[in-house]
Scaffold this motif. Structure first.
Motif, PDB file in Angstrom:
ATOM      1  N   LEU A  73      -5.933   2.105  -9.836  1.00  0.00           N
ATOM      2  CA  LEU A  73      -6.570   1.483  -8.674  1.00  0.00           C
ATOM      3  C   LEU A  73      -7.492   0.334  -9.079  1.00  0.00           C
ATOM      4  O   LEU A  73      -7.619  -0.649  -8.349  1.00  0.00           O
ATOM      5  CB  LEU A  73      -7.332   2.541  -7.879  1.00  0.00           C
ATOM      6  CG  LEU A  73      -6.447   3.547  -7.147  1.00  0.00           C
ATOM      7  CD1 LEU A  73      -7.300   4.619  -6.467  1.00  0.00           C
ATOM      8  CD2 LEU A  73      -5.562   2.848  -6.111  1.00  0.00           C
TER       9      LEU A  73
ATOM     10  N   ILE B 147      -2.848  11.902  -2.558  1.00  0.00           N
ATOM     11  CA  ILE B 147      -3.218  10.482  -2.628  1.00  0.00           C
ATOM     12  C   ILE B 147      -3.229   9.934  -1.203  1.00  0.00           C
ATOM     13  O   ILE B 147      -2.206   9.993  -0.496  1.00  0.00           O
ATOM     14  CB  ILE B 147      -2.206   9.661  -3.466  1.00  0.00           C
ATOM     15  CG1 ILE B 147      -1.950  10.322  -4.821  1.00  0.00           C
ATOM     16  CG2 ILE B 147      -2.700   8.230  -3.617  1.00  0.00           C
ATOM     17  CD1 ILE B 147      -3.132  10.363  -5.746  1.00  0.00           C
TER      18      ILE B 147
ATOM     19  N   ASP C  99     -11.170  -1.935  -3.198  1.00  0.00           N
ATOM     20  CA  ASP C  99     -11.176  -0.790  -2.292  1.00  0.00           C
ATOM     21  C   ASP C  99     -12.207   0.243  -2.736  1.00  0.00           C
ATOM     22  O   ASP C  99     -12.576   0.323  -3.913  1.00  0.00           O
ATOM     23  CB  ASP C  99      -9.800  -0.127  -2.253  1.00  0.00           C
ATOM     24  CG  ASP C  99      -8.761  -0.992  -1.557  1.00  0.00           C
ATOM     25  OD1 ASP C  99      -9.133  -2.034  -0.980  1.00  0.00           O
ATOM     26  OD2 ASP C  99      -7.570  -0.604  -1.579  1.00  0.00           O
TER      27      ASP C  99
ATOM     28  N   ASP D 112       0.823  -1.202   0.000  1.00  0.00           N
ATOM     29  CA  ASP D 112       0.000   0.000   0.000  1.00  0.00           C
ATOM     30  C   ASP D 112       0.864   1.261   0.000  1.00  0.00           C
ATOM     31  O   ASP D 112       0.562   2.229  -0.705  1.00  0.00           O
ATOM     32  CB  ASP D 112      -0.922   0.015   1.227  1.00  0.00           C
ATOM     33  CG  ASP D 112      -2.039  -1.004   1.137  1.00  0.00           C
ATOM     34  OD1 ASP D 112      -2.436  -1.375   0.008  1.00  0.00           O
ATOM     35  OD2 ASP D 112      -2.529  -1.431   2.201  1.00  0.00           O
TER      36      ASP D 112
ATOM     37  N   TRP E 171      -9.690   4.906  -0.938  1.00  0.00           N
ATOM     38  CA  TRP E 171      -8.713   5.852  -1.482  1.00  0.00           C
ATOM     39  C   TRP E 171      -9.386   7.203  -1.638  1.00  0.00           C
ATOM     40  O   TRP E 171     -10.418   7.318  -2.307  1.00  0.00           O
ATOM     41  CB  TRP E 171      -8.187   5.361  -2.827  1.00  0.00           C
ATOM     42  CG  TRP E 171      -7.389   4.105  -2.712  1.00  0.00           C
ATOM     43  CD1 TRP E 171      -7.869   2.824  -2.673  1.00  0.00           C
ATOM     44  CD2 TRP E 171      -5.965   4.001  -2.586  1.00  0.00           C
ATOM     45  NE1 TRP E 171      -6.845   1.935  -2.533  1.00  0.00           N
ATOM     46  CE2 TRP E 171      -5.653   2.625  -2.485  1.00  0.00           C
ATOM     47  CE3 TRP E 171      -4.930   4.932  -2.563  1.00  0.00           C
ATOM     48  CZ2 TRP E 171      -4.346   2.168  -2.356  1.00  0.00           C
ATOM     49  CZ3 TRP E 171      -3.627   4.482  -2.433  1.00  0.00           C
ATOM     50  CH2 TRP E 171      -3.340   3.113  -2.331  1.00  0.00           C
TER      51      TRP E 171
ATOM     52  N   THR F   9       0.861   3.970  -3.067  1.00  0.00           N
ATOM     53  CA  THR F   9       0.492   5.359  -2.794  1.00  0.00           C
ATOM     54  C   THR F   9       1.533   6.314  -3.356  1.00  0.00           C
ATOM     55  O   THR F   9       1.211   7.300  -4.034  1.00  0.00           O
ATOM     56  CB  THR F   9       0.347   5.577  -1.277  1.00  0.00           C
ATOM     57  OG1 THR F   9      -0.633   4.684  -0.754  1.00  0.00           O
ATOM     58  CG2 THR F   9      -0.078   7.007  -0.965  1.00  0.00           C
TER      59      THR F   9
ATOM     60  N   LEU G 147      -4.745   6.550   1.282  1.00  0.00           N
ATOM     61  CA  LEU G 147      -5.512   5.344   1.570  1.00  0.00           C
ATOM     62  C   LEU G 147      -5.990   5.444   3.014  1.00  0.00           C
ATOM     63  O   LEU G 147      -5.181   5.398   3.953  1.00  0.00           O
ATOM     64  CB  LEU G 147      -4.667   4.086   1.370  1.00  0.00           C
ATOM     65  CG  LEU G 147      -5.331   2.780   1.813  1.00  0.00           C
ATOM     66  CD1 LEU G 147      -6.656   2.545   1.088  1.00  0.00           C
ATOM     67  CD2 LEU G 147      -4.384   1.603   1.612  1.00  0.00           C
TER      68      LEU G 147
END
Length: 258
Positions: free
Chosen positions: A52, A101, A59, A7, A79, A11, A103
């Motif tokens: 993504l 950006i 997600d 992750d 996200w 990102t 998460l």
């Protein structure tokens, strides 16, 4: 077959790639003004969505440049994106625009990156550290709508007030020590805040609402009235002066952003 990206790495790469796309769109010089800003928003959004979809298809997703899908509210991983924060700055050749950006996991930005493409840097929650040492004695605010509460705070603590464009640019300039705090009371949305707040918190800075409340993301109503990001040693003092200001003038609840 290559190993899946973590992750944190994903990102950072999205922030880096988005910045390169936006610099490319602007660099050839074929578009100007509003058309340039709209093209940058659209192309960056499309690329991020495809990335993504391929790498994190399960997600949730929330972006300034895409229709909101309420299904995100049932997901614990979402996200929250602003492909181009500071479109006006981007379109007019300024450097104070950013890529956001984040998460968000269970409401908290666990992995975040803020790219300042014109400066060639991506600030990441995986390795961010805020500058310590002497204070700058400056507070950064919205270049377009500087809030009165920030002026009040500056007068109380003896700081200069400075206007800058993107929320991400303002927050990251606190991180590197150019300013001691970023005070905002003109209204924002989750995509304006999630990535800068994620990086700021990971770096050791304070981040909260101006009343001290914790910031939680992936809400049905994505509007957030205010924000404080600051050196941790100043948090109590700034929050105290902000409280005094709102006691005198009332809370800022108008639904506008800037």
């Amino acid at each position: 077959m290559s190993a899946p990206l973590s992750d944190a790495r994903l990102t950072d790469l999205i922030a880096q790639g988005t910045g390169e796309i936006l610099k490319g769109v602007r660099g050839v010089g074929l578009l100007r003004g509003r058309a340039l800003g709209e093209a940058g928003d659209e192309l960056a959004q499309n690329w991020i969505a495809r990335v993504l979809e391929q790498h994190r298809p399960d997600d949730g997703f929330l972006s300034e440049e895409a229709a909101d899908n309420p299904a995100r509210l049932k997901k614990n991983r979402v996200w929250i994106i602003d492909p181009l924060d500071g479109t006006k700055e981007f379109a007019t050749g300024r450097q104070d625009w950013a890529v956001h950006i984040a998460l968000v996991i269970d409401g908290i930005p666990q992995h975040a990156a803020v790219g300042l493409p014109d400066l060639g840097v991506v600030f990441s929650s995986s390795d961010a550290k805020h500058v310590q040492g002497p204070l700058a004695n400056k507070i950064v605010v919205s270049r377009n709508r500087p809030p009165e509460v920030a002026t009040y705070v500056c007068e109380k603590i003896g700081s200069e007030i400075v206007g800058v464009g993107s929320a991400g640019a303002k927050a990251m300039n606190v991180l590197i020590g150019d300013y001691d705090a970023y005070v905002h009371a003109g209204g924002q949305y989750e995509w304006d805040q999630a990535a800068p707040v994620g990086v700021a918190l990971a770096s050791g800075l304070h981040a909260s609402r101006l009343n001290g409340d914790k910031l939680v993301y992936n809400n049905a109503d994505t509007y957030i009235p205010d924000l404080l990001i600051c050196r941790p040693e100043l948090a109590d003092e700034i929050l105290g002066h902000a409280s005094d200001y709102f006691d005198q003038h009332g809370s800022f609840l108008a639904r506008k952003s800037g």
